[in-house]
Enzyme design. Structure first.
Site, PDB file in Angstrom:
ATOM      1  N   SER A 117       0.855  -1.180   0.000  1.00 52.30           N
ATOM      2  CA  SER A 117       0.000   0.000   0.000  1.00 52.30           C
ATOM      3  C   SER A 117       0.898   1.240   0.000  1.00 52.30           C
ATOM      4  CB  SER A 117      -0.854  -0.036   1.256  1.00 52.30           C
ATOM      5  OG  SER A 117      -1.643   1.100   1.271  1.00 52.30           O
ATOM      6  N   GLY A 118       0.625   2.145  -0.891  1.00 52.84           N
ATOM      7  CA  GLY A 118       1.403   3.384  -0.965  1.00 52.84           C
ATOM      8  C   GLY A 118       2.647   3.272  -1.820  1.00 52.84           C
ATOM      9  N   THR A 122      -1.598   2.631  -7.863  1.00 47.37           N
ATOM     10  CA  THR A 122      -2.702   3.357  -8.505  1.00 47.37           C
ATOM     11  C   THR A 122      -2.159   4.413  -9.468  1.00 47.37           C
ATOM     12  OG1 THR A 122      -4.004   2.972  -6.544  1.00 47.37           O
ATOM     13  CG2 THR A 122      -4.799   4.656  -8.042  1.00 47.37           C
ATOM     14  N   ASN A 167      -0.737   5.577   3.152  1.00 45.60           N
ATOM     15  CA  ASN A 167      -0.963   6.267   1.870  1.00 45.60           C
ATOM     16  C   ASN A 167      -2.125   7.242   2.024  1.00 45.60           C
ATOM     17  OD1 ASN A 167      -1.475   7.036  -0.738  1.00 45.60           O
ATOM     18  ND2 ASN A 167      -1.658   4.959  -1.564  1.00 45.60           N
ATOM     19  N   SER A 170      -5.157   5.948  -0.415  1.00 45.85           N
ATOM     20  CA  SER A 170      -5.049   4.497  -0.527  1.00 45.85           C
ATOM     21  C   SER A 170      -6.328   3.911  -1.118  1.00 45.85           C
ATOM     22  CB  SER A 170      -4.795   3.920   0.859  1.00 45.85           C
ATOM     23  OG  SER A 170      -4.699   2.530   0.755  1.00 45.85           O
ATOM     24  N   SER A 171      -6.157   3.046  -2.101  1.00 46.55           N
ATOM     25  CA  SER A 171      -7.344   2.407  -2.677  1.00 46.55           C
ATOM     26  C   SER A 171      -7.832   1.379  -1.675  1.00 46.55           C
ATOM     27  CB  SER A 171      -6.992   1.694  -3.980  1.00 46.55           C
ATOM     28  OG  SER A 171      -6.125   2.484  -4.734  1.00 46.55           O
ATOM     29  N   GLY A 397      -2.489  -3.392  -2.139  1.00 45.27           N
ATOM     30  CA  GLY A 397      -1.205  -4.072  -1.946  1.00 45.27           C
ATOM     31  C   GLY A 397      -1.167  -4.884  -0.656  1.00 45.27           C
ATOM     32  N   GLU A 399      -0.682  -5.908   2.875  1.00 47.78           N
ATOM     33  CA  GLU A 399      -0.804  -5.013   4.020  1.00 47.78           C
ATOM     34  C   GLU A 399      -0.432  -5.713   5.312  1.00 47.78           C
ATOM     35  OE1 GLU A 399      -4.696  -3.316   4.027  1.00 47.78           O
ATOM     36  OE2 GLU A 399      -4.110  -1.730   2.627  1.00 47.78           O
TER      37      GLU A 399
HETATM   38  N1  LIG Z   1       5.279   8.080 -10.130  1.00 44.33           N
HETATM   39  C1  LIG Z   1       4.957   8.854  -9.106  1.00 44.33           C
HETATM   40  N2  LIG Z   1       5.331  10.143  -9.148  1.00 44.33           N
HETATM   41  C2  LIG Z   1       5.010  10.975  -8.128  1.00 44.33           C
HETATM   42  N3  LIG Z   1       4.347  10.584  -7.020  1.00 44.33           N
HETATM   43  C3  LIG Z   1       3.957   9.303  -6.912  1.00 44.33           C
HETATM   44  C4  LIG Z   1       4.216   8.387  -7.991  1.00 44.33           C
HETATM   45  N4  LIG Z   1       3.713   7.217  -7.623  1.00 44.33           N
HETATM   46  C5  LIG Z   1       3.134   7.380  -6.392  1.00 44.33           C
HETATM   47  N5  LIG Z   1       3.255   8.642  -5.998  1.00 44.33           N
HETATM   48  C6  LIG Z   1       2.793   9.212  -4.718  1.00 44.33           C
HETATM   49  O1  LIG Z   1       2.536   8.169  -3.846  1.00 44.33           O
HETATM   50  C7  LIG Z   1       1.196   8.201  -3.391  1.00 44.33           C
HETATM   51  C8  LIG Z   1       0.641   6.800  -3.268  1.00 44.33           C
HETATM   52  O2  LIG Z   1       0.531   6.212  -4.510  1.00 44.33           O
HETATM   53  P1  LIG Z   1      -0.613   5.195  -4.882  1.00 44.33           P
HETATM   54  O3  LIG Z   1      -0.462   4.879  -6.285  1.00 44.33           O
HETATM   55  O4  LIG Z   1      -1.891   5.691  -4.408  1.00 44.33           O
HETATM   56  O5  LIG Z   1      -0.221   3.943  -4.049  1.00 44.33           O
HETATM   57  P2  LIG Z   1      -0.935   2.527  -4.021  1.00 44.33           P
HETATM   58  O6  LIG Z   1      -2.023   2.560  -4.994  1.00 44.33           O
HETATM   59  O7  LIG Z   1       0.122   1.583  -4.376  1.00 44.33           O
HETATM   60  O8  LIG Z   1      -1.395   2.361  -2.670  1.00 44.33           O
HETATM   61  C9  LIG Z   1       0.452   8.981  -4.434  1.00 44.33           C
HETATM   62  O9  LIG Z   1      -0.607   9.640  -3.833  1.00 44.33           O
HETATM   63  C10 LIG Z   1       1.527   9.958  -4.897  1.00 44.33           C
HETATM   64  O10 LIG Z   1       1.571  11.067  -4.061  1.00 44.33           O
HETATM   65 MG   LIG Z   2      -3.885   2.290  -4.726  1.00 46.15          MG
END
Ligand SMILES: Nc1ncnc2c1ncn2[C@@H]1O[C@H](COP(=O)(O)OP(=O)(O)O)[C@@H](O)[C@H]1O
Ligand SMILES: [Mg+2]
Length: 1088
Positions: A117-118, A122, A167, A170-171, A397, A399
């Site tokens: 997660s984070g 996404t 996060n 977080s989804s 992810g 957790e």
């Molecule tokens: N490629 C990236 N560039 C900039 N910031 C990113 C990038 N990937 C993730 N982030 C940061 O990390 C945070 C969490 O990403 P997210 O995709 O929501 O994580 P996950 O879906 O894996 O839990 C996002 O809100 C963003 O701020």
């Molecule tokens: Mg996500």
């Protein structure tokens, strides 16, 4: 000299991921391979903002926690249609590869994004989608589809994401989205599947976390008006379900997000009333959280729960159109149906709270599922034809929290399954490639997590099956009985630990509390607290509540609770949450296995959501459980690097004379020659069917280093040649230009000269031509005139000839002829007729025959005249001298009196005899006759008018050439003799009387007696003869003849006026003459 790579990039030579490398772009190339070097490589790259690294075709993505300028439109263009290894590692390279093999090779693709997660899953999924959207087809329809697909993200994130400790966004649900394309690669639509929303979050959030974003967005972003309609207050603190400690998130503008979500909903195709219904439901959940219960003692000793403050309930019921009493009752009683019997039991306060939360959770999770379905409806592909599919999986992810419950168990199970797919597909793919390429291959050992999957999902003794069994079992079922069951069934499993099973082995392990069990997942050990497992698996909602919801007068609520329909009472237990999830994960796995996988493995660099921090231990942990090292090893066990022959030869051909600059034969042979030439040991590479496999990265670096050196030399060479070429080209250009200029100039000069000559020639020519033409014209005109003349003459001549010849045949001539002839005949006849009807020869005969034709009029008259003249001539020619004289006298008489005196006509018929008294023969007048010397021209008896009384006395009147004599009738005695010379004039009247006055010249001898007034019937003859004598004699004047009805007569001394008046005859026809007075003698003449 600039460094060679600059020169190369300027010249657009294909770059490679091997160029400008920070660390290594592909972990396979790491040398030596160890966990330390692996992590060091990641760190080095991370510090240079190189967040993407490959392991073969797998992309490792480090979350930078800051925005990097690597997702621009230019980057999209850079990676578009390029080979995977051609440019430095990037998520776009993977997306491009996937899209192109979907489009060009017709292989359905799936993008599997895994990580904690984070870790950035996404975000990664969004980058992939936006890249595909940018490179695939364009057009109005396609753009709309793209826009809807992309805009589904903000909607789902608002309702399905929340801030967690790991996060901020977080989804809290799993999402798998199939994007569908047509044969050209244009997007047609999509299908979204959602997996298990973490609905417990609706009613309770762990410390430091928030509820789903939409609640906060609604309260901060909605207009006052909307809030009023929804009966909400902007203040978060008013709502029990909203945790307060982290209500606002740094860098997150909820109000702006709300607008984005509203806009996205509109683009996706939500109707305004649908949006309103959704918001009403969200508001209802908040209201529901504010319901509080108090116990109320009942006579049977049990406590019954009652709602404390009914205001919130009332508002909520109004919002959803539910009858308040129905809902109120549902929170106090519960109907249990068993064996056709309905039993109503009261709910205590705890049960009421449980019911409230269950309702809130269900309401929200069902709303979320409805949203997904509604979006699917909008983005559904409109065509039935075969579609190509690209699936993007962004699932929660792995957790590990302090407190892990049913949700984490489910989530981690899902990750476990995905890892399995990864292992299986990666190895299988690798293995298949070697077989395909005909390379010898020995199996590599790797950890297969199938055993863990089996522990969870096994139908007989898997944990999920146990849980279901426990839930369905009659009797008291608690989380503890479930744990007991696990302890008996799974105790022996290597990956399962619990206090009981463990205790027997390690009694001192205090990290394992009593009410927990631990599973050793592929990604680490996770301790699960059993509390709530049974309830959450049952996912129980009291039927009274679902029926109350179904009764709601709100279209959306009704759809969400179909089981509340009393007509469809289903006494069967609903499927458990675990069962449903297992089934859906099973379907997902099957689906993924049919597609070509593309991996993005996301790694979190630190736990603080901070940029620039790279926590080795954390990364190391992830690298381990993601099996990345094994991934590299597997990849390297065979051959670390592989490349198709053509690009390989292209890249290294400068290292060998035979292959530089061009290799004519097949690429494979070229590569063989090249490697032999470079004396690379034979065990370092293997020749596949289409690719060269290089075992050791060292060998590759050796090649790269050689290439780099060679490039510098080549760059000089190229520079040399280029400069030479440039100068030469420039010179040639100048030369060419000079030739062109000269040619143009010459041309211009010649053109001018030519034009001069030409115009002069034209002048001369025109003069000559003019002269010639005029000459010719003259000749022609002359010739023409001659011809015309000849023609005219001949025409006339011919005409004449012909007319002459043909005149006789002309009708017109016939007419004239006939006319002439007719005229001739008429004339002939006329003359002949005239001959017969000719009048007598008497000149006095006035008759003349009538003319037969009008046109003869003139001639007829003329003839008459001529005839008359001729007759007169004839007549005259018979005359004797005597007769002639007589007629002459007659003529003279006519000249004198005709039309002047009324007496004249009567005299015409009487012949002028002259001698009426026979003077020569009568003896009475012998003496008288002898007295008269001359021949008597006229002798007659006249009456001499007496001047005194007007009475007449007869006298013989003799006229000779010289004189006139008046003599007594009886005796013949001369009474008066007057020489004619003494006669001055004669006066007569105009009337038919015979009076005439002979006036004498005054002073003459005869005048003494005065004028004579005489009367005679033969007056005409007398006067005529008198007049003729005057005219004939030469010595005398003519005698004037006055014809007038009043004239003066000289009687001695007196002058008497004789006046003639027309009188009425009294006695006979006689003329009466009367002396009126001295001066007047009146003669009355009877009118004839
Ligand atoms: N490629 C990236 N560039 C900039 N910031 C990113 C990038 N990937 C993730 N982030 C940061 O990390 C945070 C969490 O990403 P997210 O995709 O929501 O994580 P996950 O879906 O894996 O839990 C996002 O809100 C963003 O701020
Ligand atoms: Mg996500």
């Amino acid at each position: 000299m600039p460094p060679c790579h600059v020169v190369l990039s300027k010249m657009e030579v294909k770059t490679s991921l091997l160029d400008n490398m920070i660390g290594v772009g592909d972990m396979v190339l790491i040398e030596p391979l160890s966990e330390d070097t692996f992590i060091e490589n990641l760190r080095k790259r991370f510090e240079h903002n190189e967040i993407y690294t490959y392991i073969g075709s797998v992309v490792i993505s480090m979350n930078p926690y800051k925005s990097l300028p690597i997702y621009t439109a230019e980057k999209v263009e850079e990676y578009r249609n390029r080979n995977f290894y051609e440019l430095s590692p990037h998520i776009y390279a993977l997306a491009d590869e996937a899209y192109r093999s979907l489009r060009d090779q017709d292989k359905d693709q799936c993008i599997l994004i895994t990580g904690e997660s984070g870790a950035g899953k996404t975000e990664a999924s969004k980058f992939v989608m936006s890249y595909v959207a940018a490179v695939c087809g364009k057009g109005q329809e396609v753009n709309k589809v793209k826009e809807q697909l992309l805009q589904s993200n903000p909607v789902l994130e608002a309702f399905g994401n929340a801030k967690t400790v790991r996060n901020d966004n977080s989804s809290r649900f799993g999402k798998y989205m199939d994007i569908e394309f047509d044969f050209k690669g244009d997007p047609l639509g999509g299908v979204i599947s959602n997996y298990l929303l973490e609905k417990s979050r609706v009613v309770k959030q762990p410390r430091g976390e928030r509820n789903f974003h939409i609640f906060y967005q609604l309260l901060s972003g909605a207009s006052d008006d909307t809030l009023k309609k929804l009966k909400l207050d902007r203040d978060f603190s008013k709502y029990n379900y909203l945790s307060l400690d982290s209500a606002t998130v740094n860098g997150l503008d909820d109000a702006a997000c709300f607008r984005t979500v509203r806009n996205a909903m509109q683009i996706v195709g939500f109707m305004e009333d649908e949006v309103q219904s959704v918001l009403e439901l969200v508001a209802a959940v908040l209201k529901l959280g504010n319901l509080e219960f108090k116990p109320e003692s009942r006579c049977n000793g049990f406590d019954e729960s009652r709602i404390k403050d009914k205001n919130d309930l009332k508002e909520m019921c109004e919002l959803l159109g539910i009858e308040q009493s129905v809902l109120e009752r549902a929170f106090s009683f519960r109907t249990v149906e068993a064996k056709m019997e309905k039993v109503s039991t009261t709910l205590n306060v705890a049960q009421a709270y449980y019911a409230r939360d269950a309702l809130a959770k269900n309401l929200y999770s069902r709303l979320f599922s409805w949203l997904v379905n509604r979006i699917n409806e909008s983005i559904k592909a409109q065509t039935k034809s075969r579609k190509k599919v690209m699936g993007v999986l962004d699932i929660y992810g792995f957790e590990i929290f302090e407190d892990n419950s049913f949700e984490q168990f489910i989530i981690n199970y899902c990750n476990e399954k995905l890892q399995q797919i990864f292992i299986e597909l990666t190895l299988r793919e690798e293995q298949e490639e070697y077989i395909r390429e005909g390379i010898e291959w020995t199996n590599i050992e790797y950890f297969n997590n199938a055993i863990i999957c089996d522990l969870i999902e096994n139908n007989k003794n898997g944990i999920l099956a146990m849980l279901d069994e426990e839930c369905l079992r009659p009797g008291t079922v608690t989380d503890e009985t479930f744990l007991d069951k696990l302890n008996t069934v799974c105790a022996e499993h290597q990956h399962f630990e619990s206090r009981q099973s463990k205790n027997s082995k390690f009694l001192t392990d205090h990290s394992l509390p009593h009410n927990c069990f631990r599973i050793q997942h592929y990604a680490g050990k996770v301790l699960y607290r059993v509390e709530g497992f049974v309830d959450k698996n049952n996912d129980l909602l009291y039927r009274d509540l679902s029926q109350a919801m179904y009764k709601a007068n709100h279209s959306l609520i009704k759809i969400l609770f179909p089981e509340g329909n009393p007509a469809k009472v289903n006494l069967k237990r609903p499927l458990t949450a675990g069962f449903q999830f297992r089934a859906s994960v099973g379907t997902l796995m099957k689906n993924l296995l049919t597609k070509n996988p593309n991996y993005i493995r996301c790694i979190k660099p630190n736990d603080k959501k901070a940029a620039h921090i790279f926590t080795d231990s954390l990364v190391c942990h992830q690298v381990r459980y993601l099996g990345l090292m094994e991934n590299v090893r597997v990849r390297r066990a065979g051959y670390a690097f592989r490349q198709a022959y053509e690009p390989c030869l292209e890249r290294y051909k400068m290292l060998c004379k035979q292959t530089w600059p061009h290799w004519k034969g097949p690429a494979r042979e070229g590569v063989e020659v090249l490697l032999k030439n470079l004396q690379v040991p034979a065990e370092e590479f293997a020749y596949g069917r289409s690719k060269i496999f290089i075992r050791n990265p060292r060998t590759l670096f050796f090649l790269e280093e050689k290439r780099r050196q060679c490039l510098e030399d080549l760059a000089t060479l190229i520079q040399k040649i280029y400069r030479g070429w440039k100068c030469r080209t420039h010179f040639l250009l100048l030369k060419k230009s000079q030739v062109v200029v000269a040619a143009w100039y010459r041309r211009f000069a010649q053109q001018k000269k030519y034009q001069n000559i030409r115009s002069s020639a034209l002048v001369v020519q025109s003069y000559i031509r003019g002269w010639k033409a005029r000459k010719l014209l003259r000749e022609l005109k002359h010739k023409k005139r001659c011809e015309e003349a000849v023609t005219t003459i001949s025409a006339y001549w011919h005409g004449t000839q012909v007319r002459r010849e043909y005149r006789k045949f002309f009708r017109a001539n016939a007419g004239k002829k006939i006319y002439d002839f007719t005229i001739q005949r008429i004339m002939q006849k006329y003359f002949m007729g005239l001959k017969k009807t000719m009048p007598s020869m008497s000149p006095v005969d006035k008759s003349w025959p009538a003319r037969p034709y009008g046109f003869l009029d003139g001639m007829h008259q003329e003839l008459r005249r001529i005839f008359h003249l001729w007759r007169c001539k004839k007549y005259r020619s018979q005359f004797t001298e005597e007769k002639k004289a007589t007629y002459e006298e007659k003529l003279a008489a006519s000249e004198l009196f005709k039309d002047k005196k009324a007496l004249y006509p009567s005299s015409v018929g009487q012949p002028f005899k002259g001698d009426y008294v026979e003077i020569t023969k009568n003896p009475k007048y012998q003496k008288l006759n002898s007295l008269v010397e001359d021949k008597v021209l006229l002798a007659d008896v006249v009456s001499k008018i007496n001047r005194a009384n007007g009475k007449g006395a007869p006298r013989i009147f003799l006229l000779t050439k010289k004189s006139l004599v008046l003599a007594d009738q009886k005796t013949g005695q001369v009474k008066a003799s007057v020489p004619l010379l003494d006669l001055s004039s004669v006066s007569v009247s105009t009337q038919s009387d015979g009076f005439f006055a002979l006036k004498l010249k005054e002073g003459s001898t005869s005048a003494a007696k005065g004028d004579f007034l005489l009367s005679s019937d033969r007056l005409i003859e007398i006067i005529t003869k008198l007049h003729r004598i005057g005219a004939a004699s030469a010595e005398r004047n003519q005698i004037n003849i006055d014809i007038s009805d009043e004239f003066l007569v000289q009687f001695k001394q007196d002058k008497v006026c004789v006046k003639f008046i027309p009188g009425t005859p009294k006695n006979g026809n006689g003329v009466a003459c009367k002396r009126k007075n001295n001066r007047l003698l009146e003669v009355s003449v009877p009118s004839p």
